[in-house]
Scaffold this motif. Structure first.
Motif, PDB file in Angstrom:
ATOM      1  N   VAL A  49       0.908  -1.277   0.255  1.00  0.00           N
ATOM      2  CA  VAL A  49      -0.114  -0.317   0.371  1.00  0.00           C
ATOM      3  C   VAL A  49       0.623   1.338  -0.010  1.00  0.00           C
ATOM      4  CG1 VAL A  49      -1.441   1.397   1.788  1.00  0.00           C
ATOM      5  CG2 VAL A  49      -2.348  -1.158   1.027  1.00  0.00           C
ATOM      6  N   HIS A  50       1.915   0.984   0.137  1.00  0.00           N
ATOM      7  CA  HIS A  50       3.054   2.192   0.661  1.00  0.00           C
ATOM      8  C   HIS A  50       3.511   3.127  -0.216  1.00  0.00           C
ATOM      9  CE1 HIS A  50       5.161   5.988   2.891  1.00  0.00           C
ATOM     10  NE2 HIS A  50       6.222   4.464   2.493  1.00  0.00           N
ATOM     11  N   MET A  51       3.500   1.147  -1.130  1.00  0.00           N
ATOM     12  CA  MET A  51       4.002   1.930  -2.639  1.00  0.00           C
ATOM     13  C   MET A  51       2.999   2.619  -3.873  1.00  0.00           C
ATOM     14  SD  MET A  51       4.294  -0.080  -5.871  1.00  0.00           S
ATOM     15  CE  MET A  51       3.853  -1.597  -5.744  1.00  0.00           C
ATOM     16  N   ILE A  52       1.942   1.641  -3.698  1.00  0.00           N
ATOM     17  CA  ILE A  52       0.882   2.719  -4.331  1.00  0.00           C
ATOM     18  C   ILE A  52       0.696   3.653  -4.195  1.00  0.00           C
ATOM     19  CG2 ILE A  52      -1.719   2.312  -5.056  1.00  0.00           C
ATOM     20  CD1 ILE A  52      -0.954  -0.658  -4.241  1.00  0.00           C
ATOM     21  N   GLY A  53       0.802   4.203  -2.625  1.00  0.00           N
ATOM     22  CA  GLY A  53       0.453   5.411  -3.042  1.00  0.00           C
ATOM     23  C   GLY A  53       2.168   6.846  -2.556  1.00  0.00           C
ATOM     24  N   ASN A  54       3.065   6.188  -3.302  1.00  0.00           N
ATOM     25  CA  ASN A  54       4.651   6.718  -3.396  1.00  0.00           C
ATOM     26  C   ASN A  54       4.403   6.889  -4.796  1.00  0.00           C
ATOM     27  OD1 ASN A  54       5.303   6.735  -0.362  1.00  0.00           O
ATOM     28  ND2 ASN A  54       6.691   4.854  -0.728  1.00  0.00           N
ATOM     29  N   LEU A  55       3.923   5.882  -5.705  1.00  0.00           N
ATOM     30  CA  LEU A  55       3.671   6.149  -7.152  1.00  0.00           C
ATOM     31  C   LEU A  55       2.621   7.152  -7.678  1.00  0.00           C
ATOM     32  CD1 LEU A  55       3.962   2.272  -8.082  1.00  0.00           C
ATOM     33  CD2 LEU A  55       5.580   3.869  -8.787  1.00  0.00           C
ATOM     34  N   LYS A  56       2.514   8.090  -6.760  1.00  0.00           N
ATOM     35  CA  LYS A  56       1.280   9.433  -7.249  1.00  0.00           C
ATOM     36  C   LYS A  56       2.139  10.193  -7.033  1.00  0.00           C
ATOM     37  CE  LYS A  56      -3.421   8.317  -4.467  1.00  0.00           C
ATOM     38  NZ  LYS A  56      -4.142   8.625  -5.657  1.00  0.00           N
ATOM     39  N   VAL A  57       3.216  10.238  -6.877  1.00  0.00           N
ATOM     40  CA  VAL A  57       4.375  11.439  -7.258  1.00  0.00           C
ATOM     41  C   VAL A  57       4.367  11.356  -8.325  1.00  0.00           C
ATOM     42  CG1 VAL A  57       6.194   9.961  -7.225  1.00  0.00           C
ATOM     43  CG2 VAL A  57       6.640  11.455  -6.699  1.00  0.00           C
TER      44      VAL A  57
END
Length: 250
Positions: A49-57
């Motif tokens: 989930v953290h990786m998915i959120g980071n990809l919002k960059v």
């Protein structure tokens, strides 16, 4: 004069002292492995989930900052500002303590049981398992540095331009870019993500054993799932510092 025969003395069996019994260690290895499996599952879901959120960059500064601000205001006004975020942090911290503690106890017990003998003939397939304690230590160090870098903004770990979040604004995008523009930090992050991939692939594979799954077909399928899961998380995270260094995200 007749002689009387004396009865032969029959030796009495000697009492055998009971062998000393060794008390089973507490907590048991089964309990420790189950604890590691349960907390490991939580951490695996978290990093995904953290990786998915980071990809919002990749969606731009405004969207990424809005996402970071949303995390801090989640469940308001039921919870105060950052209330939900602190609940997540406390749960993850408790899980981390349990995971690391169980791992340390199992490693010590395994070394005592093994004694002076060392396994030989290791191949590349055993590499993730062999490196588990070391990748775990690297990840533990990374967690501390990552928090100092992008959460608390503690220098010299964090960049000079770090700006803390407020109740109305977030500077997560600028802070992330400023951190990864420093190539030593970006390289360190990439190396740690490789360590995370190795840790995940063996940790997820071990779940089937720790949870008592014995079917050969299911174990083969789960091995593939573990490999794909670890690769997705590792590569997804690695793309971010690479994109910053290449100027694609700025």
């Amino acid at each position: 004069m007749g002689s009387t025969a004396q009865p032969l003395a029959v030796p009495q069996p000697r009492a055998i002292a009971p062998l000393p019994t060794r008390r089973a260690p507490r907590p048991s290895n089964v309990t420790l492995k189950f604890t590691m499996a349960l907390t490991g599952t939580v951490f695996a879901l978290f990093v995904l989930v953290h990786m998915i959120g980071n990809l919002k960059v990749y969606t731009g500064a405004a969207n990424f900052d809005d996402y970071a601000h949303w995390l801090r205001t989640l469940a308001e006004p039921l919870l105060p500002y950052e209330g939900a975020l602190w609940i997540f942090r406390i749960v993850l911290l408790a899980g981390l303590v349990a995971h690391v503690g169980a791992s340390a106890i199992l490693v010590v017990r395994a070394r005592r049981a093994r004694g002076r003998f060392r396994r030989t003939g290791m191949n590349w397939r055993r590499l993730p398992a062999t490196l588990m304690p070391w990748t775990g230590v690297v990840l533990l160090v990374f967690i501390v540095l990552h928090i100092l870098d992008l959460t608390t903004g503690t220098r010299p770990i964090a960049p000079q331009s770090f700006e803390p979040a407020t109740e109305t604004t977030s500077h997560a995008f600028a802070n992330l870019v400023a951190s990864f523009e420093r190539w030593p930090m970006a390289l360190f992050y990439i190396v740690v993500m490789v360590m995370l991939g190795l840790h995940l692939v063996h940790g997820l594979w071990s779940l089937v054993t720790d949870f008592g799954v014995s079917g050969r077909r299911l174990r083969q399928v789960w091995a593939a799932v573990a490999l794909i899961f670890a690769a997705v998380v590792m590569l997804g995270n690695i793309t971010i510092p690479v994109a910053v260094l290449a100027g694609w995200v700025s």
